[in-house]
Enzyme design. Structure first.
Site, PDB file in Angstrom:
ATOM      1  N   ARG A  60       0.495  -1.108   0.220  1.00 24.82           N
ATOM      2  CA  ARG A  60       0.047   0.125   0.575  1.00 24.82           C
ATOM      3  C   ARG A  60       0.688   1.076   0.178  1.00 24.82           C
ATOM      4  O   ARG A  60      -0.296   2.403  -0.145  1.00 24.82           O
ATOM      5  CB  ARG A  60      -1.181   0.310   1.313  1.00 24.82           C
ATOM      6  N   ASP A  61       2.608   1.028  -0.206  1.00 19.86           N
ATOM      7  CA  ASP A  61       2.745   2.627   0.203  1.00 19.86           C
ATOM      8  C   ASP A  61       4.087   2.019  -0.453  1.00 19.86           C
ATOM      9  O   ASP A  61       5.592   2.650  -0.291  1.00 19.86           O
ATOM     10  CB  ASP A  61       3.045   2.911   0.989  1.00 19.86           C
ATOM     11  N   LEU A  62       4.271   1.063  -1.451  1.00 20.09           N
ATOM     12  CA  LEU A  62       5.032   1.358  -3.207  1.00 20.09           C
ATOM     13  C   LEU A  62       5.583   2.729  -3.569  1.00 20.09           C
ATOM     14  O   LEU A  62       4.808   3.182  -4.027  1.00 20.09           O
ATOM     15  CB  LEU A  62       5.369   0.090  -4.034  1.00 20.09           C
TER      16      LEU A  62
END
Length: 791
Positions: A60-62
């Site tokens: 979710r935060d690549l």
């Protein structure tokens, strides 16, 4: 990796792995990356995501800031701070996820980094693993073009663009980028998650495929540039260049478009086994449908089973514990009775026997055999026979066609019976080369080499090439083929650690997917169960300090990197310290130096445990993995090694320099060795598989009366009047032997709580006081598959 967590003076902390390298953001500061490097990094990111997704985790935060590239070129995904569980258990046969989103974050909440969010994330909707694919598409776009896919003056405008707009033309920003890469980015950037990849494993495979075939891919702009250059040179050349460009483009675009549309037939995977344990061998029966395989399920002894694909149940053959080696076309099987781990530490050794497939009692043929194969249309067997510290390839039995001081794996006859292909390991622990020996001339030819790991070999469907599973770095293997003319090609990239076991002319294959783990387990004086001090995936025990406070080990799997890593760790469980690249050999008596083995060129290196500079010894011609121990004065060390084509011997090397001095005849069986407290003797295993004392000045070895075959040296007692020996197995028995009287006393039995998949447990290393012990454990958990349509 998280190594520890706790509370210090009221402040909570987490102890995490330190990664030496730079972030992808730092790497992109100078602009776009070359296609090969971008694909290499992208494929590793996709691999990491696939493993996280298979475990039910979405990042979710690549973003480039959360991607680290180590000094060895390995990619690490960082900061799972926004990650959440999103799937039920994975369908292991297909790798496809079953969706069961968990609502830890309420719909309408926007989490992540603007610019790398997916449309559903930007809109505050529920997300799954396909949201990470969108972020990876943005990273691939940025690596290829040097420009962010979605970047507007304000965060709100950027979020709006992600939801509604397409990024600037990929082709216009970098016309030289491979077209298949652009298609992957476009698929990852699909606004509807249903239009992205159904499995991140498939995304990783596509990136690997483009990376490995980059030289075969010509983009439209590249073809036009080549044609324009030819036009400047002359009209005739220009005409042919345009024709060639058109043909290349038509073929490449047609193939890749067909692949995208699903019209190119793909291999299909069918899972055959479901129990927990190790699959050792597997072969198609004479009918081409029945599969016979050897497995050690749930910690039990290896047994031979049969099954019909499509039915989940296997039937055990009415044989004692045994390993299946080969099946003849006439319905006779070659088996290995009472299989045990060979002195190499990898193959199994046992007594060769023949038995009808229809049933009957085994007829014993030959002892100390590790592999065998039937000659086509003949009742004769080729065998790998271990004799006097060497591996011999014999055909027929008794006739030596090739011999090595290393070890030979998986011999397989060609269809015409004129050649035998095999995997040659030049030394104990080395993963080496694909070789073939011509039976008419007994000439051996090396066809392919330079792999970090090679396991599994078979002649290809046409009979004109040899297929095998190998990896250039780490242990995540791919399927290759090589021809007798040494032409090497990649057949298929794979996820995980596969091993090719058998192959039929129609392209059907038997292949295992293996999870390999090697552990170093320390048993402290007050412990009834051991403490696992493993660091990464393949921690190999090498040395326990005399006081039992430090463990020297190495990492040679994925975690160790391309060159492997040498580590020192306190047995109290505090974090390990990486000392050097290479393989660990021994720890100096004062604990100040670690003896290591480095490659390119092969040599010993003394590495300081604390501050100081490494000391290289002269390059030599010995193998990469060597067992050794220091003399009490710390000025010399003993080691076991073999020169090419020779058997293993004991050597003594002075730290001051000079050539290593052989102190034994050939035939030493590779295992750990120990120098006596007075420096006069070396404890090692002789050709008869019993423990002997070898004089350090050379001469006749001394027998130990109560030593038994399959004893392993485990150390010396403090006063030097006794030795410790141990045997492999669960439990691992540890005995003390008085040298003069031969009296033998059991002092401890070491065991592990979970025997499933354990292929090797022990032998032990023991401190001089007999209180602290070190065990090496190797575990392989396997799943057997049938694959169709491999080409």
């Amino acid at each position: 990796a998280i190594y520890d967590f706790g509370d210090a003076d009221g402040q909570p902390y987490i102890s995490m792995e330190l990664v030496h390298g730079q972030t992808l953001r730092q790497l992109l500061e100078t602009g776009s990356l070359p296609p090969k490097r971008a694909l290499h990094i992208g494929a590793q990111i996709a691999d990491g995501l696939a493993k996280a997704h298979a475990a039910g985790i979405v990042h979710r935060d690549l973003k480039p800031e959360n991607v680290m590239i180590s000094k060895d070129g390995f990619v690490k995904l960082l900061d799972f701070g926004l990650a959440k569980l999103f799937v039920a258990p994975t369908d292991q046969a297909s790798g496809a996820a079953t969706f069961a989103p968990q609502q830890e974050t309420q719909p309408g909440t926007v989490l992540g980094t603007v610019g790398y969010m997916s449309p559903e994330q930007a809109a505050g909707r529920s997300v799954d693993f396909r949201s990470d694919q969108f972020a990876l598409g943005s990273i691939l776009y940025e690596m290829a073009t040097g420009q962010r896919a979605f970047q507007k003056p304000t965060g709100a405008e950027t979020l709006s663009a992600i939801i509604r707009d397409e990024p600037e033309s990929f082709e216009r920003l970098n016309p030289r980028a491979p077209a298949p890469l652009r298609w992957i980015v476009e698929r990852c950037h699909a606004k509807d998650p249903e239009d992205r990849y159904a499995s991140s494993r498939d995304l990783a495979r596509d990136l690997k495929s483009i990376r490995d075939h980059l030289s075969e891919t010509t983009t439209p702009s590249q073809a036009q540039a080549q044609a324009a250059e030819a036009a400047r040179r002359g009209p005739s050349k220009a005409r042919w260049a345009w024709i060639a460009a058109a043909v290349i483009l038509a073929a490449a675009l047609g193939f890749l478009a067909a692949k995208r549309l699903g019209t190119v037939s793909q291999p299909t995977f069918q899972r055959l086994t479901f129990q927990r344990g190790t699959v050792i061998s597997a072969i198609f029966g004479p009918d081409g449908q029945t599969v016979y395989y050897t497995a050690a399920w749930e910690g039990n002894a290896p047994r031979i089973f049969s099954l019909r694909p499509g039915t989940p149940e296997s039937a055990a053959l009415t044989l004692p514990p045994a390993n299946l080696l080969a099946i003849s076309s006439a319905g006779e099987i070659a088996v290995q009775l009472e299989p045990k781990v060979a002195s190499t530490g990898f193959a199994l050794s046992g007594t060769l026997a023949r038995v009808p497939l229809s049933g009957g009692a085994p007829k014993e043929v030959l002892t100390d055999v590790t592999y065998a194969d039937w000659a086509p249309g003949r009742p004769d067997l080729a065998v790998v026979h271990h004799v006097s510290g060497k591996d011999r390839l014999e055909f027929p039995i008794g006739n030596v066609v090739y011999e090595t001081g290393g070890w030979i794996q998986g011999p397989r006859f060609s269809g015409d019976g004129k050649q035998i292909a095999f995997i040659e390991h030049p030394g104990n622990g080395d993963d080496g080369a694909i070789a073939v020996v011509d039976l008419g001339s007994s000439r051996k030819t090396e066809l392919a080499a330079g792999f970090a790991t090679v396991q599994g070999l078979a002649w290809g469907p046409t009979g004109r090439e040899i297929w095998f599973t190998a990896a250039r770095e780490g242990i995540e293997r791919e399927i290759f083929s090589v021809t007798p003319s040494k032409s090497l090609r990649l057949i298929r990239t794979m996820q995980g650690t596969p091993a090719l076991l058998d192959l039929r002319p129609d392209g059907s294959a038997l292949l295992t997917e293996d999870d390999y783990r090697s552990s170093a387990i320390v048993f402290l004086p007050s412990q009834t169960t051991g403490k696992d001090l493993s660091w990464f995936d393949w921690s190999s025990d090498r040395t326990l300090s005399p006081d039992g406070k430090f463990l020297l080990f190495d990492e040679s799997g994925e975690g160790g990197g391309a060159s492997g890593g040498v580590y020192l760790r306190a047995t109290d469980g505090s974090p390990a310290v990486r000392l050097a690249d290479g393989t660990a050999v021994a720890l100096a008596p004062d604990g100040a130096w670690a003896l290591t083995r480095a490659s390119r060129p092969l040599r010993f290196v003394l590495v300081p445990v604390r501050a100081g500079q490494p000391r290289d010894l002269s390059p030599d011609g010995f193998g990469a993995l060597i067992y050794g121990s220091f003399f009490p004065d710390g000025q010399r060390f003993a080691f076991e090694a073999s020169l090419p084509g020779k058997g293993t011997r004991l050597y003594v090397q002075e730290l001051a320099g000079g050539a290593a001095r052989a102190i034994s005849a050939e035939g030493i069986n590779p295992s750990r060795n120990f120098v006596s407290p007075d420096g006069r003797w070396i404890l090692a295993i002789g050709p008869d598989f019993r423990v002997h004392l070898y004089p350090t000045d050379g001469g006749t070895p001394r027998d130990i009366a109560s030593s038994k075959p399959d004893d392993y040296p485990a150390g010396w007692t403090a006063e030097g009047k006794g030795i410790y020996v141990a045997r492999q197995g669960i439990p691992c028995p540890v005995d003390r032997i008085d040298i003069d009287s031969g009296g033998r006393t059991r002092i401890r039995e070491l065991g592990g709580p979970d025997p499933a998949g354990v292929t090797s447990f022990g032998p032990a290393r023991v401190t001089p006081d007999g209180k602290t012990m070190l065990i090496g454990q190797q575990r392989v958990l396997s799943t057997l598959y049938r694959i169709r349509n491999l080409k």
